[in-house]
Design an enzyme around this catalytic site. Structure first.
Site, PDB file in Angstrom:
ATOM      1  N   GLY A   1      -9.926  -3.807   3.113  1.00 35.55           N
ATOM      2  CA  GLY A   1      -8.977  -3.680   4.220  1.00 35.55           C
ATOM      3  C   GLY A   1      -9.082  -2.319   4.894  1.00 35.55           C
ATOM      4  O   GLY A   1     -10.122  -1.648   4.815  1.00 35.55           O
TER       5      GLY A   1
ATOM      6  N   THR B   1       0.840  -1.191   0.000  1.00 37.49           N
ATOM      7  CA  THR B   1       0.000   0.000   0.000  1.00 37.49           C
ATOM      8  C   THR B   1       0.881   1.249   0.000  1.00 37.49           C
ATOM      9  O   THR B   1       1.964   1.227   0.570  1.00 37.49           O
ATOM     10  CB  THR B   1      -0.837  -0.034   1.298  1.00 37.49           C
ATOM     11  OG1 THR B   1      -1.703  -1.153   1.225  1.00 37.49           O
ATOM     12  CG2 THR B   1      -1.614   1.236   1.532  1.00 37.49           C
TER      13      THR B   1
END
Lengths: 329, 329
Positions: A224, A194
């Site tokens: 998430g 990420t």
């Protein structure tokens, strides 16, 4: 005060609208945390990451130095990482179990506590831009799936073909994850790439943003922490700005980003607050990952409980830092 | 200790597995907050709400008294409100702009900090049951849309036709909202009838759950606070359990549920913590709504900054309370 000199000499017009005492700008970024070790890295790949991290942090810092808002600085840095196949965001995002790239992103403005988030989008090149549009152009905070893309269409976003996001590296990762699944092996993902940024602008305003493709081989519309305000992203001028990367389920349960800001508001330094949450609470819980934190005064912390975290910063003194391994400092 | 006597006389087998000193159970529920005034209410409608609130709170309390977990107590109470057309959850959910019922729900276990959430589902009769399955049967916390329903299918959930959720009352609300939109009128929704429950079981474990149809005429895959762990739902045995109802965007930005628990962990009573967030922070921000809070000791608070909130509780003394208007106490 190099930034200020640059500002004076290049941008008189904008300066007229800026405060007499411009705050010192600062920015930090991450490109994922995980089992990043020197042994597993080639010199070429390490160099590629360092160059891209430097390009992203300098781009964000330039925007801030020229008087851009913290939101604009965060966006500039994240856009470069989204456009790079190196990171799991935008181009180069991981594939879900259905062989699609499914993207999540969020943004928060520490001055107003306005926020925007999108999840499960497939055709927007820069998801952080859509999160910003949700924040600025809608009454909502979070939009998902086809609805989020319909909104993007109405806002005049260009659409890319879903194949734009594909890279062979990520496709192979999916095949490997599927093979392991078939063999009955589940190893919690050892790497989370990420991307995110936190920034402080010349008005002293903070912002945080995060963008991701989620987990390789994710199923069932799994979302998430990245698009969850409070978990993966939080910003409040009164405390700090945080962007997270890691095993998202743990970051949601422990409301990591807002948890850190609450501690800073109560008097902890960004280093103390980040350390308590990342290296104590999350370690005890078994949650791998890290965060970048920007304090209201421009102080920066980048704690992570993994072997490494791709990260970079330019502090209020204009000093550049780029780190990959845990021992980098 | 009526509960204990009932327990002894009806359920010897289960008792053997329970602790020697069973904690006193308690439960609180809400069915939405908003501009609920005596003037706008008919006696029949008020009676219907009171009866359904009593049915739900007693069902949850019965489960707890018989040795059920806090999760099971929360589920029993929420199921009854989901099945009732009176509330904006399950049957009787509001319609989105596309004329669909789109359901969100979440659950959190205060003993383990495990959590489950679903958003944008259309064919599961009791969304809280699917949130619980996500918590217990998957490695994930949040699943959305078709993916969440695919998971439901694999878990053996029965599917209902989307028309099951339809009520004429909600359909008329949509037509009215659309007419107002066409006329250029936007009034922030004056009523939020999300449902939720918080409970403490005989082991002293807490849980919180929330279920909703979101906002009438919502567009663009909008997701509010109800499925967001930290915002609409939070539970931690060390502090409290919270379920929220209100203008979701504000509850997300202020991470309301976790914010309240953080204050309780720092020493505030549930009443003080709830009051600070709902009647100070949210009022200043312009965010309408309320919460129900269960402290680790079974203390209950149900603060709301709206004219009314459908709510009920049975405290550790076994005392039943049912309230609708602000002045009810």
């Amino acid at each position: 005060m190099k930034a200020k000199i640059f500002f004076w000499t290049t941008c008189i017009g904008l300066l007229l609208a800026s405060p007499a005492e411009a705050a010192e700008v600062a920015i930090a970024i991450h490109g994922g945390a995980g089992t990043i070790t020197r042994e597993a890295m080639t010199p070429e790949r390490e160099q590629a990451f360092r160059e891209k991290l430097e390009e992203a942090i300098r781009a964000g810092h330039r925007v801030l130095s020229e008087g851009g808002t913290s939101i604009e600085g965060v966006r500039a840095a994240i856009n470069i990482m989204e456009d790079s196949p190196l990171f799991n965001a935008g181009k180069g995002a991981v594939f879900n179990a259905a062989g699609q790239n499914e993207l999540d992103s969020s943004i928060m403005d520490g001055a107003t506590l306005n926020a925007g988030a999108v999840a499960a989008i497939h055709r927007i090149r820069n998801p952080i831009d859509l999160a910003i549009a949700v924040m600025n152009q809608s009454r909502h905070v979070m939009m998902i799936g086809d609805g989020a893309e319909l909104f993007a269409q109405e806002q005049g976003f260009e659409f890319v073909d879903p194949s734009y996001f594909r890279t062979e590296h990520r496709w192979e990762q999916l095949q490997q994850a599927k093979a392991e699944e078939t063999a009955g092996i589940f190893q919690p993902q050892s790497f989370f790439s990420t991307v995110g940024a936190v920034a402080r602008d010349q008005n002293g305003n903070l912002a945080a943003g995060t963008s991701t493709g989620g987990m390789t081989n994710k199923r069932f519309g799994r979302v998430g922490d990245s698009p969850i305000i409070g978990a993966g992203t939080y910003a409040n001028n009164d405390s700090c700005a945080v962007s997270a990367t890691g095993h998202g389920e743990f970051f949601i349960r422990y409301v990591v980003a807002s948890n850190i800001c609450t501690r800073v508001a109560a008097g902890a330094s960004v280093a103390e607050a980040g350390n308590a949450v990342i290296n104590d609470i999350l370690v005890k819980a078994g949650g791998d990952g890290g965060v970048i934190i920007m304090g209201g005064d421009g102080s920066i912390a980048m704690p992570h409980n993994t072997a490494g975290m791709y990260r970079a910063s330019i502090n209020t003194q204009g000093e550049l830092f780029i780190g990959i391994y845990g021992e980098d400092s």
